[in-house]
Design an enzyme around this catalytic site. Structure first.
Site, PDB file in Angstrom:
ATOM      1  N   CYS A 152      27.789  27.264 -45.662  1.00  0.00           N
ATOM      2  CA  CYS A 152      27.692  27.466 -44.321  1.00  0.00           C
ATOM      3  C   CYS A 152      27.801  29.435 -44.611  1.00  0.00           C
ATOM      4  CB  CYS A 152      29.273  27.211 -43.495  1.00  0.00           C
ATOM      5  SG  CYS A 152      29.561  27.184 -42.026  1.00  0.00           S
ATOM      6  N   GLU A 175      32.773  20.579 -49.136  1.00  0.00           N
ATOM      7  CA  GLU A 175      34.289  21.175 -49.795  1.00  0.00           C
ATOM      8  C   GLU A 175      35.514  20.576 -49.108  1.00  0.00           C
ATOM      9  OE1 GLU A 175      32.676  22.972 -48.697  1.00  0.00           O
ATOM     10  OE2 GLU A 175      34.049  24.748 -47.671  1.00  0.00           O
ATOM     11  N   HIS A 223      29.765  21.300 -44.844  1.00  0.00           N
ATOM     12  CA  HIS A 223      30.741  21.420 -46.003  1.00  0.00           C
ATOM     13  C   HIS A 223      31.423  20.268 -46.993  1.00  0.00           C
ATOM     14  CE1 HIS A 223      32.199  25.492 -44.504  1.00  0.00           C
ATOM     15  NE2 HIS A 223      31.949  25.034 -42.792  1.00  0.00           N
TER      16      HIS A 223
END
Lengths: 85, 230
Positions: free
Chosen positions: B86, B205, B203
């Site tokens: 990002c 994560e 994302h």
């Protein structure tokens, strides 16, 4: 050394869509100004440079534009420099 | 393999990355402060999501000049691994470690939702071990994720197998409707020519912990781990 003031415009490249400008263009109709279109929105930056002459000041501003103020993949810039009396 | 996660003023996904790398995947992780000139021995550096320096001027433009970035650029130029997620992706483009730029989403809206990704590069760490027939569900959360590259860069990206992911639908088809932000060729992530620098807007994560019931992102980290630890 003299002090110079730079007026810099950073604009989205003509070939690219400017969604912000497009939205503002669209709203012109709503406020009764249908004659207005083609809005493009960029940034206006002013700054001061200490330099021995105008040419040196211009080259410093150009370097700042190339390295930081403008991303030439999606934007272009133009500027004018004048001495601060 | 030691991982480093850079913390800029305004980073907000650094803790999520550390959590996934250390607690979910049991890796050695250090946080790297933006003012430091030391990568603390990290072999693989992550630039997390967030709004570094308030996104002033352009997303990632100011972070690029922070002290730690001088070390990150040197590390990448020596062939070291760097991955930006990002805002981290935006910083890597601004630092010219990756080609192209991230413009405002075509809709001008900040978009926060799950999207589907199709892995493309068969030669890059984050995708090499993935299932190329699967659509990976991973969230995005950005206002400036509209990937653009000029004609020459675009040619190079395609020729050198530099596309990591393309936005697709749940069936794995890369359609116009499945492109959330207007990105050229539905591009969600890319790598550099030498395949040691990676950037992606989604994302992984945020999709790597079973408790979140969203775990496709974990496979992206596992693809990286399997190859770097091999």
């Amino acid at each position: 050394m003299s002090t110079f003031k730079a007026e810099i415009d950073v604009m989205p490249l003509e070939a690219l869509l400017d969604p912000q400008g497009k939205a503002v263009s669209g709203s012109m109709k709503n406020l009764g100004l249908p004659e207005i279109g083609g809005v493009r929105i960029g940034k206006h930056i002013t700054l001061q440079v200490e330099a021995k002459d105008k040419k040196t000041a211009e080259s410093k501003v150009d370097e700042a534009c190339k390295k930081l103020l403008c991303n030439e993949i999606m934007e272009y810039y133009k500027f004018s420099v004048s001495e601060v009396k | 393999m030691k991982f480093g996660v850079v913390v800029f003023p305004g980073s907000n996904c650094d803790e999520d990355l550390v959590y996934v790398l250390r607690d979910v995947l049991h890796q050695d992780v250090v946080k790297l402060w933006h003012k430091d000139h030391d990568l603390q021995g990290a072999d693989f550096v992550f630039l997390p999501g967030g709004f570094s320096y308030g996104d002033y001027l352009r997303s990632g433009a100011i972070a690029r000049f922070s002290p730690i970035m001088q070390e990150v650029v040197a590390h990448a130029n020596k062939g070291g691994f760097v991955m930006g997620i990002c805002n981290g992706f935006q910083i890597l483009c601004e630092a010219k470690l990756l080609p192209g730029a991230l413009m405002h989403n075509e809709s001008r809206k900040f978009i926060c939702k799950n999207v589907y990704l199709k892995p493309v590069s068969k030669s890059a760490l984050p995708t090499k071990n993935l299932d190329f027939d699967k659509a990976y569900k991973v969230p995005i959360a950005h206002g400036e994720g509209n990937f653009f590259a000029g004609d020459e860069e675009r040619k190079q990206i395609i020729q050198n197998d530099q596309i990591l992911f393309r936005y697709c639908n749940a069936e794995g088809e890369t359609t116009e409707e499945s492109n959330p932000n207007g990105s050229m060729l539905n591009i969600a992530g890319i790598t550099n020519k030498t395949k040691n620098v990676f950037g992606m807007m989604p994302h992984p994560e945020r999709a790597a912990d079973f408790e979140l019931e969203n775990t496709d992102g974990r496979e992206i980290f596992e693809s990286i781990l399997a190859l770097v630890n091999a």
